[in-house]
Write an enzyme that holds these catalytic residues in place. Structure first.
Site, PDB file in Angstrom:
ATOM      1  N   LYS A  18      37.912 -62.043 -12.768  1.00  0.00           N
ATOM      2  CA  LYS A  18      38.544 -60.858 -13.370  1.00  0.00           C
ATOM      3  C   LYS A  18      39.707 -60.394 -12.508  1.00  0.00           C
ATOM      4  CE  LYS A  18      36.959 -57.516 -10.359  1.00  0.00           C
ATOM      5  NZ  LYS A  18      37.815 -57.035  -9.305  1.00  0.00           N
ATOM      6  N   ASP A 145      30.531 -54.433 -10.726  1.00  0.00           N
ATOM      7  CA  ASP A 145      31.329 -55.122 -11.753  1.00  0.00           C
ATOM      8  C   ASP A 145      30.571 -56.230 -12.473  1.00  0.00           C
ATOM      9  OD1 ASP A 145      31.398 -56.740  -9.557  1.00  0.00           O
ATOM     10  OD2 ASP A 145      33.536 -56.474  -9.167  1.00  0.00           O
TER      11      ASP A 145
HETATM   12  O1  C5P Z   1      28.740 -52.615  -6.353  1.00  0.00           O
HETATM   13  P1  C5P Z   1      29.102 -53.654  -5.351  1.00  0.00           P
HETATM   14  O2  C5P Z   1      27.896 -54.268  -4.699  1.00  0.00           O
HETATM   15  O3  C5P Z   1      30.054 -54.671  -5.857  1.00  0.00           O
HETATM   16  O4  C5P Z   1      29.890 -52.886  -4.200  1.00  0.00           O
HETATM   17  C1  C5P Z   1      30.165 -53.459  -2.949  1.00  0.00           C
HETATM   18  C2  C5P Z   1      30.620 -52.363  -2.009  1.00  0.00           C
HETATM   19  O5  C5P Z   1      31.908 -51.865  -2.420  1.00  0.00           O
HETATM   20  C3  C5P Z   1      29.727 -51.154  -1.970  1.00  0.00           C
HETATM   21  O6  C5P Z   1      28.686 -51.324  -1.048  1.00  0.00           O
HETATM   22  C4  C5P Z   1      30.697 -50.061  -1.539  1.00  0.00           C
HETATM   23  O7  C5P Z   1      30.939 -50.133  -0.150  1.00  0.00           O
HETATM   24  C5  C5P Z   1      31.991 -50.469  -2.231  1.00  0.00           C
HETATM   25  N1  C5P Z   1      32.162 -49.807  -3.552  1.00  0.00           N
HETATM   26  C6  C5P Z   1      32.472 -48.455  -3.586  1.00  0.00           C
HETATM   27  N2  C5P Z   1      32.638 -47.845  -4.804  1.00  0.00           N
HETATM   28  C7  C5P Z   1      32.541 -48.546  -5.955  1.00  0.00           C
HETATM   29  C8  C5P Z   1      32.252 -49.928  -5.934  1.00  0.00           C
HETATM   30  C9  C5P Z   1      32.074 -50.525  -4.701  1.00  0.00           C
HETATM   31  O8  C5P Z   1      32.574 -47.788  -2.548  1.00  0.00           O
HETATM   32  N3  C5P Z   1      32.728 -47.928  -7.118  1.00  0.00           N
END
Ligand code: C5P
Length: 313
Positions: A18, A145
């Site tokens: 993406k 995502d």
């Molecule tokens: O949700 P995901 O595991 O992909 O997120 C990885 C990291 O990215 C989270 O631990 C956080 O540090 C950061 N993140 C964030 N806010 C979001 C998505 C991700 O701070 N909306």
């Protein structure tokens, strides 16, 4: 559970990458995630995930990008299979094979897409017949995502990115993706975003999407889209990797309509007018010292989808 007669021996699912056409980041929430208003587009660069019934749970990763990736229980694809099995009381181990093409830690959601593809494959394998919304609940528990990668196309993501609303687009957009050698961990980029906001005493209003961007997508207008690409994480990614600024400049010099850091980077996504421009730009960028590899891709494409008809034992 379905009878063994109907259980496919293996299921292969294509997992797209993406880009974020817009990534507006708000303040950190009490749970540590940031409030987002983002527009995702799935593009035609794919990993391939095959799930096969097996005596024991296992995972193998193949391809030039497999190096250094955890092929164990910590892998997001394995966690996806385990989470779905637990939720639906399935006790049928699978082995997961991932053919990696999407750059790792590149801001193109390769790991999340593998997890989404694993959910789709296991749903077939185990005959669960779940809807996208039902799979989406498990997907959201795995990463912000992952739900989008189930849907694909072009979609708005709100909440922490996991709440998906499809967006109407016309035609096909052409992208050149410039990958870096070394990935950028997403948490580091968000953390640096917070550091900059504090350093500059920036106000952090709730994030909102641009209506001009929506209009450009609706009318299939690449120039309009180029004028409205926006990523609030770009400044942080460039402070952490100053050469990304040079990559963007080089792409614009070689004829891109616009260039933007993809998600948390370090991949840079360039929007171009058509196929011919994408070939020219990919060739020119490949000769640039700061770009390790280029990919041409189009979007929008489908989310995680089964390839062909699965074999049945
Ligand atoms: O949700 P995901 O595991 O992909 O997120 C990885 C990291 O990215 C989270 O631990 C956080 O540090 C950061 N993140 C964030 N806010 C979001 C998505 C991700 O701070 N909306």
């Amino acid at each position: 559970m379905t009878s063994a007669m109907l259980t496919p021996a293996s299921v292969t699912v294509r997992a797209p990458a993406k880009v974020n056409l817009e990534l507006r980041v708000g303040p950190a929430r009490p749970d540590g995630f940031h409030a987002l208003a983002t527009l995702y587009q799935a593009v035609s660069l794919y990993d391939e995930v095959t799930v096969q019934s097996s005596e024991e749970w296992g995972i193998r990763i193949q391809g030039s990008r497999a190096l250094g990736l955890p092929a164990d229980e910590t892998n997001l694809a394995m966690r996806a299979a385990r989470a779905l099995a637990t939720r639906h009381g399935v006790d049928e181990p699978v082995e997961i094979f991932i053919e990696k093409e999407i750059p790792v830690a590149g801001g193109m959601a390769g790991g999340s897409s593998d997890a989404a593809a694993t959910l789709v494959a296991c749903d077939w394998m185990w005959g669960l017949g779940l809807s996208k919304d039902e799979l989406g609940e498990v997907a959201a528990s795995l990463g912000s995502d992952v739900p989008f990668l189930l849907h694909g196309g072009t979609a708005m993501g709100t909440g922490r990115g996991e709440l998906i609303t499809p967006v109407l687009t016309r035609g096909t957009f052409h992208w050149v993706l410039a990958a870096a050698d070394v990935g950028l961990p997403t948490p580091d980029v968000y953390r640096h975003f917070d550091t900059i906001a504090e350093r500059e005493s920036r106000a952090m209003p709730p994030p909102a999407s641009s209506m001009d961007l929506m209009a450009a997508l609706r009318s299939g207008d690449p120039e309009g889209l180029a004028a409205n690409l926006r990523n609030d994480l770009q400044e942080a990614a460039i402070e952490l990797r100053p050469e990304l600024g040079d990559v963007i400049e080089a792409g614009l010099h070689f004829g891109a309509l616009a260039g933007i850091v993809s998600g948390s980077g370090p991949t840079v996504a360039f929007l171009v007018a058509d196929t011919e421009s994408s070939i020219d730009l990919a060739v020119a960028l490949a000769a640039t010292r700061t770009v390790s590899e280029t990919f041409r891709a189009t979007g929008p494409v489908h989310g995680a989808s089964v390839r062909g008809v699965p074999r049945v034992d």
